[in-house]
Design a protein around this motif. Sequence first.
Motif, PDB file in Angstrom:
ATOM      1  N   MET A 338       0.722  -1.296   0.005  1.00  0.00           N
ATOM      2  CA  MET A 338      -0.005  -0.084  -0.145  1.00  0.00           C
ATOM      3  C   MET A 338       1.032   1.272   0.064  1.00  0.00           C
ATOM      4  SD  MET A 338      -3.031  -1.093   2.596  1.00  0.00           S
ATOM      5  CE  MET A 338      -4.094   0.304   2.162  1.00  0.00           C
ATOM      6  N   MET A 339       2.001   1.165   0.690  1.00  0.00           N
ATOM      7  CA  MET A 339       2.945   2.549   0.748  1.00  0.00           C
ATOM      8  C   MET A 339       3.461   2.678  -0.566  1.00  0.00           C
ATOM      9  SD  MET A 339       4.479   1.652   4.452  1.00  0.00           S
ATOM     10  CE  MET A 339       5.749   2.929   4.237  1.00  0.00           C
ATOM     11  N   ASN A 340       3.848   1.616  -1.412  1.00  0.00           N
ATOM     12  CA  ASN A 340       4.328   1.768  -2.724  1.00  0.00           C
ATOM     13  C   ASN A 340       3.331   2.083  -3.683  1.00  0.00           C
ATOM     14  OD1 ASN A 340       7.015   0.844  -1.586  1.00  0.00           O
ATOM     15  ND2 ASN A 340       6.627  -1.314  -2.015  1.00  0.00           N
ATOM     16  N   GLU A 341       2.043   1.929  -3.507  1.00  0.00           N
ATOM     17  CA  GLU A 341       0.882   2.362  -4.363  1.00  0.00           C
ATOM     18  C   GLU A 341       0.647   3.732  -4.540  1.00  0.00           C
ATOM     19  OE1 GLU A 341      -1.284  -2.192  -4.183  1.00  0.00           O
ATOM     20  OE2 GLU A 341      -2.119  -0.292  -3.227  1.00  0.00           O
ATOM     21  N   GLY A 342       1.059   4.515  -3.462  1.00  0.00           N
ATOM     22  CA  GLY A 342       1.008   5.919  -3.414  1.00  0.00           C
ATOM     23  C   GLY A 342      -0.681   6.126  -3.220  1.00  0.00           C
ATOM     24  N   SER A 343      -1.234   7.252  -4.035  1.00  0.00           N
ATOM     25  CA  SER A 343      -2.558   7.582  -3.816  1.00  0.00           C
ATOM     26  C   SER A 343      -3.586   6.378  -4.365  1.00  0.00           C
ATOM     27  CB  SER A 343      -2.892   8.876  -4.737  1.00  0.00           C
ATOM     28  OG  SER A 343      -2.547   8.631  -5.932  1.00  0.00           O
ATOM     29  N   HIS A 344      -3.059   5.654  -5.189  1.00  0.00           N
ATOM     30  CA  HIS A 344      -4.057   4.670  -5.752  1.00  0.00           C
ATOM     31  C   HIS A 344      -4.223   3.355  -4.728  1.00  0.00           C
ATOM     32  CE1 HIS A 344      -3.720   5.566  -9.992  1.00  0.00           C
ATOM     33  NE2 HIS A 344      -2.298   5.829  -9.510  1.00  0.00           N
ATOM     34  N   THR A 345      -3.425   3.600  -3.488  1.00  0.00           N
ATOM     35  CA  THR A 345      -4.019   2.722  -2.354  1.00  0.00           C
ATOM     36  C   THR A 345      -5.321   2.994  -1.890  1.00  0.00           C
ATOM     37  OG1 THR A 345      -3.067   1.617  -0.440  1.00  0.00           O
ATOM     38  CG2 THR A 345      -2.944   4.186  -0.567  1.00  0.00           C
ATOM     39  N   LEU A 346      -5.837   3.947  -2.190  1.00  0.00           N
ATOM     40  CA  LEU A 346      -7.314   4.508  -1.525  1.00  0.00           C
ATOM     41  C   LEU A 346      -8.389   3.535  -2.221  1.00  0.00           C
ATOM     42  CD1 LEU A 346      -7.045   8.191  -1.485  1.00  0.00           C
ATOM     43  CD2 LEU A 346      -6.774   6.557   0.584  1.00  0.00           C
ATOM     44  N   LEU A 347      -7.802   3.175  -3.557  1.00  0.00           N
ATOM     45  CA  LEU A 347      -8.935   2.372  -4.457  1.00  0.00           C
ATOM     46  C   LEU A 347      -9.027   0.797  -3.548  1.00  0.00           C
ATOM     47  CD1 LEU A 347      -7.795   2.901  -7.585  1.00  0.00           C
ATOM     48  CD2 LEU A 347      -9.632   4.133  -6.757  1.00  0.00           C
ATOM     49  N   ARG A 348      -8.282   0.465  -2.558  1.00  0.00           N
ATOM     50  CA  ARG A 348      -8.372  -0.372  -1.768  1.00  0.00           C
ATOM     51  C   ARG A 348      -9.727  -0.577  -0.806  1.00  0.00           C
ATOM     52  NH1 ARG A 348      -3.874  -4.396  -1.106  1.00  0.00           N
ATOM     53  NH2 ARG A 348      -2.147  -3.949  -2.070  1.00  0.00           N
ATOM     54  N   LEU A 349      -9.946   0.671  -0.377  1.00  0.00           N
ATOM     55  CA  LEU A 349     -10.977   1.165   0.620  1.00  0.00           C
ATOM     56  C   LEU A 349     -12.452   0.958  -0.063  1.00  0.00           C
ATOM     57  CD1 LEU A 349      -8.935   3.992   2.275  1.00  0.00           C
ATOM     58  CD2 LEU A 349      -8.869   1.316   2.744  1.00  0.00           C
ATOM     59  N   PRO A 350     -13.167   0.059   0.073  1.00  0.00           N
ATOM     60  CA  PRO A 350     -14.458   0.322  -0.583  1.00  0.00           C
ATOM     61  C   PRO A 350     -15.107   1.329  -0.525  1.00  0.00           C
ATOM     62  CG  PRO A 350     -14.209  -1.784   0.727  1.00  0.00           C
ATOM     63  CD  PRO A 350     -12.939  -0.887   1.110  1.00  0.00           C
TER      64      PRO A 350
END
Length: 438
Positions: A338-350
């Motif tokens: 998640m840390m490596n995904e940057g802002s895209h990590t928010l797409l993991r949050l429904p």
Amino acid sequence: MCTLMNCLGYGPHIRQARRDAYREADRLMNARWTGIITEITSGSKAEGLTCFLESDWDWMYVLEGIMCLENGVDSDKLPRETTVFTLNTGVCYHGHSRLNLLERRGDMIPSQMLDSLCEDENGRFLLSSALVVDAVNSEWASMGNEILHERAGPSIPSSLGPLHTDNVISLRCHCPGILSRWAERTRHWPPPDIVHKVVTMGSFVTPVGFRGSEYQHLEWRICFNTGENELMSSLNNTQVYIYVLLKMVVKDVLKPVKKEITSYTVKNIVLWLAENNPQAQFNESSLFYWLREGLEKLRTSILKIELPYYMIPERNLMAACGLDEGQKCTWVNTITDMMNEGSHTLLRLPRIRKAIISHPEPLVWYNTKRVEMELLQLKLMNREIQCKDENGVVNWLDPMLQAILSRMYELVIEVHKRMNREGSRLNDLIEIRIMMLM
């Protein structure tokens, strides 16, 4: 992202409205229980961070007429009718204590407390945390229509329809030494006036021992619920959003089963971030930077099984958390990704993902209706209390109650019509109202 957070109900205005409403509810309830028990709303409701039915309600019930004192604190200034216990922290894990040596027995000690006294190996009286919870649990089981659930730590969980509550009995505690050590730390935050206010709010003890302790049935945990509510209220918007997003990460991505990590873990991470860094650095443009910092702190806490409690740093919140090596490695790897995904990590949050998809018009339209529904529900909650007679019967003919219910019905109809236009076949208006409050 900050605009989305506001739309999802985490903006400053709705947070303040929630905090005000729950404080007023506590005031109205406590006016009926003067001198017996004091109700304090805690957790996410007191912080203003969850909708009416979005998560459990945390209620702390403080038994009046009892005071627990840190060793060396003079009890002579307390009223003679007050029952006084002394804290014996030396034999317990940090942040925990035995309520040892019944110094004096006042006039108002409840029968549950008397029945929960036992003797230690030296013949001195102790107040057993386990016996107190058992006594209160038995009494509550015979009252009301609520369904009681299995004990969880110091809490007696209950439910009434869609409303779920965590009920915790507590006692007032005066521990100036602990609070002065917290207040004297070098810090960027909170400001001196908030530090002073937190110190004056004092502390409490709740009936739960250190997990794994041989004597946990005798131990109590020292906590600072009202002070922590004040601290959370003084965070700025960016810090609040970091807290909310990290809670979503724990709930929706890590998904702990046995509370190895909780929202309280995340809260302490955010409090430490706020204390150790200049406030000016927490702004909208730095949101993703601080989210990454929070994830790193969370990863480190899991990796090392260590996170100091913000109020009493000697207490490790991760101690005896029950996290096994396999789960630890999985979570560390997930957070690293998640840390490596940057802002895209928010797409993991429904919830965030759905908000991005529906933004802007449908989300803004629905949020307007949902916020109005919640504000009406908060007014309804407090008006119900005001319209109850001495037997707890509500006068539903009250004009204000009628007006609130009428407008709530209109809102549900509006949402129902739009849902039908967009293909939904849900026709249960009660269910729609519940969904709007979750």
